[in-house]
Design a protein around this motif. Structure first.
Motif, PDB file in Angstrom:
ATOM      1  N   HIS A  21       0.846  -1.187   0.000  1.00 49.45           N
ATOM      2  CA  HIS A  21       0.000   0.000   0.000  1.00 49.45           C
ATOM      3  C   HIS A  21       0.892   1.252   0.000  1.00 49.45           C
ATOM      4  CE1 HIS A  21      -2.947   2.938   1.270  1.00 49.45           C
ATOM      5  NE2 HIS A  21      -3.891   2.036   1.007  1.00 49.45           N
ATOM      6  N   PRO A  22       0.676   2.189  -0.929  1.00 50.78           N
ATOM      7  CA  PRO A  22       1.565   3.352  -1.037  1.00 50.78           C
ATOM      8  C   PRO A  22       1.548   4.274   0.182  1.00 50.78           C
ATOM      9  CG  PRO A  22      -0.318   3.593  -2.496  1.00 50.78           C
ATOM     10  CD  PRO A  22      -0.372   2.200  -1.934  1.00 50.78           C
ATOM     11  N   GLU A  23       0.444   4.297   0.931  1.00 53.36           N
ATOM     12  CA  GLU A  23       0.360   5.164   2.104  1.00 53.36           C
ATOM     13  C   GLU A  23       0.857   4.480   3.377  1.00 53.36           C
ATOM     14  OE1 GLU A  23      -3.560   6.766   2.392  1.00 53.36           O
ATOM     15  OE2 GLU A  23      -3.537   7.432   0.303  1.00 53.36           O
ATOM     16  N   ARG A  24       1.072   3.154   3.318  1.00 50.32           N
ATOM     17  CA  ARG A  24       1.569   2.405   4.475  1.00 50.32           C
ATOM     18  C   ARG A  24       2.652   1.421   4.042  1.00 50.32           C
ATOM     19  NH1 ARG A  24      -3.986   0.088   6.187  1.00 50.32           N
ATOM     20  NH2 ARG A  24      -3.661  -0.362   4.059  1.00 50.32           N
ATOM     21  N   PRO A  25       3.731   1.912   3.481  1.00 50.31           N
ATOM     22  CA  PRO A  25       4.790   0.983   3.055  1.00 50.31           C
ATOM     23  C   PRO A  25       5.498   0.395   4.277  1.00 50.31           C
ATOM     24  CG  PRO A  25       5.550   3.230   2.877  1.00 50.31           C
ATOM     25  CD  PRO A  25       4.096   3.303   3.264  1.00 50.31           C
ATOM     26  N   PRO A  26       6.080  -0.779   4.122  1.00 54.31           N
ATOM     27  CA  PRO A  26       6.819  -1.380   5.242  1.00 54.31           C
ATOM     28  C   PRO A  26       8.160  -0.682   5.444  1.00 54.31           C
ATOM     29  CG  PRO A  26       7.086  -2.700   3.285  1.00 54.31           C
ATOM     30  CD  PRO A  26       6.090  -1.631   2.941  1.00 54.31           C
ATOM     31  N   ALA A  27       8.692  -0.829   6.628  1.00 58.10           N
ATOM     32  CA  ALA A  27      10.055  -0.353   6.867  1.00 58.10           C
ATOM     33  C   ALA A  27      10.994  -1.273   6.092  1.00 58.10           C
ATOM     34  CB  ALA A  27      10.376  -0.403   8.350  1.00 58.10           C
ATOM     35  N   VAL A  28      12.011  -0.689   5.476  1.00 57.48           N
ATOM     36  CA  VAL A  28      12.907  -1.466   4.622  1.00 57.48           C
ATOM     37  C   VAL A  28      14.355  -1.079   4.889  1.00 57.48           C
ATOM     38  CG1 VAL A  28      13.575  -1.921   2.241  1.00 57.48           C
ATOM     39  CG2 VAL A  28      11.176  -1.650   2.811  1.00 57.48           C
ATOM     40  N   THR A  29      15.211  -2.074   4.919  1.00 55.56           N
ATOM     41  CA  THR A  29      16.648  -1.860   4.960  1.00 55.56           C
ATOM     42  C   THR A  29      17.240  -2.631   3.786  1.00 55.56           C
ATOM     43  OG1 THR A  29      16.630  -1.730   7.366  1.00 55.56           O
ATOM     44  CG2 THR A  29      18.755  -2.146   6.314  1.00 55.56           C
ATOM     45  N   LEU A  30      17.940  -1.941   2.915  1.00 57.95           N
ATOM     46  CA  LEU A  30      18.554  -2.577   1.748  1.00 57.95           C
ATOM     47  C   LEU A  30      20.048  -2.306   1.792  1.00 57.95           C
ATOM     48  CD1 LEU A  30      18.284  -4.067  -0.965  1.00 57.95           C
ATOM     49  CD2 LEU A  30      17.885  -1.832  -2.028  1.00 57.95           C
ATOM     50  N   LEU A  31      20.826  -3.373   1.882  1.00 60.65           N
ATOM     51  CA  LEU A  31      22.280  -3.262   1.965  1.00 60.65           C
ATOM     52  C   LEU A  31      22.938  -4.059   0.852  1.00 60.65           C
ATOM     53  CD1 LEU A  31      22.731  -3.921   5.776  1.00 60.65           C
ATOM     54  CD2 LEU A  31      22.762  -1.707   4.628  1.00 60.65           C
ATOM     55  N   GLY A  32      23.942  -3.477   0.254  1.00 59.93           N
ATOM     56  CA  GLY A  32      24.754  -4.201  -0.713  1.00 59.93           C
ATOM     57  C   GLY A  32      25.975  -4.777  -0.012  1.00 59.93           C
ATOM     58  N   ILE A  33      26.244  -6.046  -0.234  1.00 54.99           N
ATOM     59  CA  ILE A  33      27.379  -6.707   0.411  1.00 54.99           C
ATOM     60  C   ILE A  33      28.149  -7.537  -0.601  1.00 54.99           C
ATOM     61  CG2 ILE A  33      26.285  -6.767   2.683  1.00 54.99           C
ATOM     62  CD1 ILE A  33      25.538  -9.670   2.135  1.00 54.99           C
ATOM     63  N   GLU A  34      29.325  -7.997  -0.220  1.00 51.81           N
ATOM     64  CA  GLU A  34      30.155  -8.815  -1.107  1.00 51.81           C
ATOM     65  C   GLU A  34      29.728 -10.269  -1.145  1.00 51.81           C
ATOM     66  OE1 GLU A  34      34.370  -8.469  -0.809  1.00 51.81           O
ATOM     67  OE2 GLU A  34      34.232  -6.338  -0.311  1.00 51.81           O
ATOM     68  N   ARG A  35      29.324 -10.812   0.033  1.00 52.43           N
ATOM     69  CA  ARG A  35      28.927 -12.224   0.077  1.00 52.43           C
ATOM     70  C   ARG A  35      28.098 -12.477   1.324  1.00 52.43           C
ATOM     71  NH1 ARG A  35      34.321 -12.008   1.324  1.00 52.43           N
ATOM     72  NH2 ARG A  35      34.843 -12.744   3.394  1.00 52.43           N
ATOM     73  N   LEU A  36      27.370 -13.592   1.292  1.00 53.62           N
ATOM     74  CA  LEU A  36      26.624 -14.071   2.459  1.00 53.62           C
ATOM     75  C   LEU A  36      27.331 -15.295   3.029  1.00 53.62           C
ATOM     76  CD1 LEU A  36      23.012 -13.563   1.103  1.00 53.62           C
ATOM     77  CD2 LEU A  36      24.040 -12.376   3.038  1.00 53.62           C
ATOM     78  N   ALA A  37      26.760 -15.893   4.040  1.00 53.07           N
ATOM     79  CA  ALA A  37      27.424 -16.984   4.769  1.00 53.07           C
ATOM     80  C   ALA A  37      27.691 -18.223   3.927  1.00 53.07           C
ATOM     81  CB  ALA A  37      26.590 -17.361   5.991  1.00 53.07           C
ATOM     82  N   PHE A  38      26.830 -18.505   2.943  1.00 50.93           N
ATOM     83  CA  PHE A  38      26.991 -19.717   2.150  1.00 50.93           C
ATOM     84  C   PHE A  38      27.122 -19.386   0.672  1.00 50.93           C
ATOM     85  CE2 PHE A  38      24.539 -20.909   5.914  1.00 50.93           C
ATOM     86  CZ  PHE A  38      25.375 -21.879   6.448  1.00 50.93           C
ATOM     87  N   GLU A  39      27.951 -20.104  -0.010  1.00 45.30           N
ATOM     88  CA  GLU A  39      28.175 -19.952  -1.450  1.00 45.30           C
ATOM     89  C   GLU A  39      26.847 -20.047  -2.203  1.00 45.30           C
ATOM     90  OE1 GLU A  39      30.441 -19.282  -4.782  1.00 45.30           O
ATOM     91  OE2 GLU A  39      31.285 -19.509  -2.773  1.00 45.30           O
ATOM     92  N   GLY A  40      26.617 -19.130  -3.120  1.00 40.53           N
ATOM     93  CA  GLY A  40      25.430 -19.169  -3.959  1.00 40.53           C
ATOM     94  C   GLY A  40      24.261 -18.341  -3.462  1.00 40.53           C
TER      95      GLY A  40
END
Length: 51
Positions: A21-40
């Motif tokens: 909903h445009p008047e009640r969007p969720p809170a969002v955190t967007l981060l760019g990273i090099e890798r996560l814990a597991f390959e793929g």
């Protein structure tokens, strides 16, 4: 998100806004990273829900 490029954030916002909903969007955190814990892995999602 693995490999996030600054130019992609506008498109990500456009796609996300199609699902919330445009008047009640969720809170969002967007981060760019090099890798996560597991390959793929490319995206990690944290969710907190309340009713």
């Amino acid at each position: 998100m693995v490999g996030l490029q600054p130019a992609q954030t506008t498109r990500i916002r456009e796609i996300r806004s199609a699902y919330f909903h445009p008047e009640r969007p969720p809170a969002v955190t967007l981060l760019g990273i090099e890798r996560l814990a597991f390959e793929g892995l490319v995206v990690e999602v944290d969710v907190v829900a309340a009713r």
